[in-house]
Design a protein around this motif. Structure first.
Motif, PDB file in Angstrom:
ATOM      1  N   LEU A  72       0.820  -1.212   0.000  1.00  0.00           N
ATOM      2  CA  LEU A  72       0.000   0.000   0.000  1.00  0.00           C
ATOM      3  C   LEU A  72       0.854   1.262   0.000  1.00  0.00           C
ATOM      4  O   LEU A  72       0.510   2.247  -0.659  1.00  0.00           O
ATOM      5  CB  LEU A  72      -0.923   0.007   1.221  1.00  0.00           C
ATOM      6  N   SER A  73       1.963   1.257   0.731  1.00  0.00           N
ATOM      7  CA  SER A  73       2.838   2.428   0.753  1.00  0.00           C
ATOM      8  C   SER A  73       3.352   2.741  -0.648  1.00  0.00           C
ATOM      9  O   SER A  73       3.306   3.887  -1.100  1.00  0.00           O
ATOM     10  CB  SER A  73       4.023   2.200   1.705  1.00  0.00           C
ATOM     11  N   GLY A  74       3.864   1.726  -1.317  1.00  0.00           N
ATOM     12  CA  GLY A  74       4.333   1.950  -2.684  1.00  0.00           C
ATOM     13  C   GLY A  74       3.224   2.411  -3.596  1.00  0.00           C
ATOM     14  O   GLY A  74       3.406   3.323  -4.428  1.00  0.00           O
ATOM     15  N   PHE A  75       2.044   1.824  -3.453  1.00  0.00           N
ATOM     16  CA  PHE A  75       0.904   2.177  -4.303  1.00  0.00           C
ATOM     17  C   PHE A  75       0.450   3.611  -4.056  1.00  0.00           C
ATOM     18  O   PHE A  75       0.267   4.399  -4.996  1.00  0.00           O
ATOM     19  CB  PHE A  75      -0.252   1.213  -4.028  1.00  0.00           C
ATOM     20  N   ILE A  76       0.267   3.979  -2.785  1.00  0.00           N
ATOM     21  CA  ILE A  76      -0.291   5.288  -2.446  1.00  0.00           C
ATOM     22  C   ILE A  76       0.605   6.413  -2.950  1.00  0.00           C
ATOM     23  O   ILE A  76       0.138   7.372  -3.567  1.00  0.00           O
ATOM     24  CB  ILE A  76      -0.488   5.414  -0.918  1.00  0.00           C
ATOM     25  N   PHE A  77       1.905   6.306  -2.684  1.00  0.00           N
ATOM     26  CA  PHE A  77       2.801   7.377  -3.111  1.00  0.00           C
ATOM     27  C   PHE A  77       2.881   7.461  -4.632  1.00  0.00           C
ATOM     28  O   PHE A  77       2.844   8.549  -5.208  1.00  0.00           O
ATOM     29  CB  PHE A  77       4.193   7.170  -2.520  1.00  0.00           C
ATOM     30  N   ALA A  78       2.999   6.306  -5.285  1.00  0.00           N
ATOM     31  CA  ALA A  78       3.195   6.317  -6.733  1.00  0.00           C
ATOM     32  C   ALA A  78       1.943   6.740  -7.484  1.00  0.00           C
ATOM     33  O   ALA A  78       2.040   7.439  -8.500  1.00  0.00           O
ATOM     34  CB  ALA A  78       3.647   4.929  -7.206  1.00  0.00           C
TER      35      ALA A  78
END
Length: 392
Positions: A72-78
């Motif tokens: 989720l961290s990678g998804f949210i920022f990107a």
């Protein structure tokens, strides 16, 4: 940064809620189940839970909620920055405002209660985002159960603007080659090590978890281009079914303690299946009913819940506050304890810490996307149009 033109954020918060609930039920069944069954603390290897029931194995392997957090961290920022420039200082300032207030309060209070644990270098190492490595502060359940994951997240934050620039400027093929290169080097190190330790190499360390952040960023790239392809309730069901089947298989082979080479692949399998859940869920779910709003609120509290739930479990255990129902078994009693006592108390505490510590600092965050420069001629044209509009 949350805004009204990003409707998927409610769905993301719901996924955060599912992630933290997995972790809470995972730790809760371990801790309370062991005390109810054996009247002693949980022993990491000896008391691990196994079952042939797929639903039970999702809880018994609920540490997978950490993987969901990292995807989720990678998804949210990107998803909000692909194709855009990121101001590194502002991005890091926002991350510090998000993580550090509650993080530092917990660390300082824990040190006040355990002054013998203090050392300048361990303290410096922990607050600089290296709390998952040897030499960091040892603060009991706080450090062993939560701070290591915060450290891995912070290490990813340092890399994200550069990774985003690579994905934006050179596209997915270059990003996938980077992904493959990291996997190859990690495998070489694994096979040259006499007794490889999956926990050290893959679980508690960025060198293993980086894949899951990258998979989240790849999922964001796919979402921005092909969201319609992932929309559908049956697709959510299918992706969730994959998660259940994979966790069941992992549990059957005692995966957490299995040092086989396949653990190198599991890092990506686990990240990939959660990325599929994220893609289908975010593309599909726009519910605004009472249940959805409640789950969203739990997601907003997820950081407080994650950092504090083991401390709350310790308080309950020290006072022998659990629910033991004769005739249903220790694990069933543990599940009742988690659902009826541990979780509600954790949510109540998290509401206090979120609104008292997290929320005020979250409101200090600033925009970290760099607006494209407008040529001087266009700026003058905008001013001329504005004056003409006012005069008319």
């Amino acid at each position: 940064m949350r805004s009204s033109n990003r409707p998927y954020m409610a769905s993301v918060d719901q996924l955060r809620a599912y992630a933290v609930l997995l972790v809470i039920f995972f730790h809760g069944t371990q801790i309370f189940g062991t005390w109810i069954a054996h009247d002693r603390p949980f022993q990491f290897g000896e008391d691990w839970l196994y079952s042939t029931n797929p639903a039970a194995t999702v809880i018994f392997e609920g540490h997978t909620g950490v993987t969901l957090f990292m995807v989720l961290s990678g998804f949210i920022f990107a998803v909000g920055t692909i194709g855009k420039d990121v101001s590194y200082p502002r991005f890091m300032a926002n991350r510090l405002l998000r993580i550090y207030p509650l993080f530092m309060v917990i660390v300082l209070i824990a040190l006040a209660a355990n002054p013998g644990a203090f050392g300048f270098l361990p303290f410096l190492q922990t607050v600089l985002g290296l709390g998952n490595l040897p030499g960091a502060l040892v603060l009991g359940d706080i450090s062993s159960g939560a701070l290591w994951a915060v450290a891995v997240e912070m290490q990813f934050y340092l890399l994200f603007p550069l990774l985003n620039k690579l994905l934006t400027r050179f596209g997915l093929p270059t990003f996938l080659r980077l992904f493959a290169a990291i996997a190859v080097i990690r495998a070489l190190v694994w096979f040259v090590t006499t007794v490889p330790n999956p926990d050290s190499i893959l679980y508690y360390n960025l060198v293993g978890r980086i894949d899951q952040f990258l998979i989240g960023m790849i999922a964001a790239w796919l979402y921005l281009r092909y969201a319609d392809h992932f929309r559908g309730w049956w697709k959510i069901g299918a992706s969730a079914g994959i998660v259940v089947a994979a966790l069941w298989a992992f549990n059957q082979v005692h995966g957490f303690f299995n040092h086989g080479w396949w653990r190198l692949v599991w890092v990506d399998v686990e990240g990939g299946m959660w990325a599929l859940v994220v893609l289908t869920y975010v593309a599909t779910v726009r519910a605004t009913n009472v249940v959805a709003r409640t789950v969203t609120k739990i997601g907003e509290l997820s950081f407080s819940l994650y950092l504090l739930h083991l401390v709350i479990a310790g308080v309950l255990v020290n006072n022998r506050w659990w629910i033991e129902i004769p005739g249903i078994g220790a694990m069933a009693s543990a599940l009742v304890t988690v659902a009826a006592l541990f979780l509600p108390v954790s949510i109540a505490v998290a509401m206090v810490t979120y609104h008292g510590i997290e929320s005020p600092f979250l409101r200090l965050r600033v925009k970290y996307l760099i607006e494209p420069k407008v040529p001087i001629e266009l700026q003058q044209l905008d001013r001329d149009l504005e004056r003409a509009t006012r005069s008319s």
